[in-house]
Scaffold this active site. Structure first.
Site: not given
Length: 338
Positions: A59, A83-84, A124, A149, A153, A178, A217-218, A231, A294
């Site tokens: 792009i 990028l995500k 997002s 990231y 956004k 989400f 699993i954090f 989530r 985070g």
């Protein structure tokens, strides 16, 4: 009606292209294949029975953008290209701002020169930052995203709002996702991340199929019912339908339009693991690891505005997300062919 879909061979983009075709639109795909494969176009052709036009490019390539707009009567753009990966963005902020922010500027300039004024942006829920209020609705002010990231956004949202304010004929639609999950129910199209998956469901799928030994699993000490993060998971087909709904409902409606696309309910990491174990017929090996900086304890969407304005709601369950993901991963353990 031709729709330019940037990042159209990626996970969400490809499913959206399929639904666009089913709704009578003609998707024109632009993708640099940094996180997808060209063989996705063959899958779209087989499932949708219409071969999308495909351009391999970036792009940020202004000459290519001008060529695409000259060769097709584009009426609107759905902008997925970006990028995500949150963690990667911390290590590579320059690359993220260059691709996500500068890339959008190049796209908007090309649209302006071509006289195309309708843009749907893949945003997002990260733009809300860390909010104590749940669920998140569109009346919440944006916050301070914790990663480059997320900040990219938010920057793009602000740029698009500024453009629309300065040039009121623009139609800017900001869709705040989400947590997309799932795959096409055929099992022939799904999420095929390059390298280590950043999202929970494809990581679980790769563990279940034997590509990875165990799921980390954090955190298991969050203030949630089972201690793991909660989530809002949305089936990728519902998400794709949301883009088609926005395209139809907001056509010829200048302004900035902001919508949450989510299920409106939260599921914990262990909920997802159990659903996937049921879908695959075997337990998913996992272990607990320390929380990451985070990570939030819980959040989910308030999707009522999208239901009211776009006549859109999710129709697929967490169990269907797990079943469709397992069908895709078990049939294509190595993803799309190169």
């Amino acid at each position: 009606m031709s729709i330019l879909v940037t990042g159209g061979s990626g996970y969400i983009g490809s499913h959206t292209c399929l639904q666009l075709g089913a709704a009578g639109f003609n998707p024109v795909i632009l993708d640099n294949l940094s996180n997808s494969k060209a063989s996705v176009v063959d899958t779209l052709t087989r499932l949708g029975q219409v071969k999308p036009v495909f351009y391999h490019g970036d792009i940020r390539d202004k000459l290519l953008l001008a060529r695409i707009f000259a060769e097709h009567a584009i009426e609107a753009v759905i902008h997925f290209a970006g990028l995500k990966a949150v963690g990667e963005s911390v290590k590579k902020p320059v690359e993220y701002y260059d691709n996500n922010v500068y890339g959008t500027l190049a796209l908007v300039q090309a649209m302006r020169e071509a006289g195309v004024r309708q843009l749907i942006f893949s945003s997002s829920a990260t733009v809300y930052g860390d909010r104590p209020v749940i669920p998140y609705d569109e009346s919440l002010p944006t916050g301070r995203p914790s990663s480059p990231y997320g900040r990219s956004k938010l920057m793009v949202e602000q740029i698009l709002e500024d453009v629309q304010r300065a040039e009121p004929e623009w139609n800017m639609t900001l869709l705040r996702y989400f947590n997309p999950a799932g795959a096409h129910p055929s099992g022939d199209m799904g999420e095929d991340p390059q390298g280590i998956p950043n999202n929970l469901m494809p990581f679980i799928a790769q563990v279940a199929v034997g590509r990875r030994p165990t799921l980390a699993i954090f955190g298991n000490d969050f203030p949630t019912p089972d201690g793991t993060g909660v989530r809002d998971y949305i089936h990728v087909m519902d998400l794709a339908d949301g883009h088609v709904a926005a395209l139809k409902a907001l056509r010829n409606r200048p302004g900035t339009h902001i919508y949450n696309l989510g299920a409106g309910v939260g599921h914990s990491v262990l909920d997802v693991v159990k659903a996937f174990g049921k879908a695959s017929g075997k337990p998913v090996p996992y272990h607990f690891a320390p929380r990451r900086d985070g990570d939030l304890a819980a959040y989910w969407a308030a999707p009522e505005k999208a239901a009211r304005d776009l006549h859109w709601r999710v129709s697929r369950s967490l169990e269907e997300m797990a079943e469709d993901t397992w069908r895709w991963q078990s049939r294509h353990p190595n993803g799309y062919p190169d």
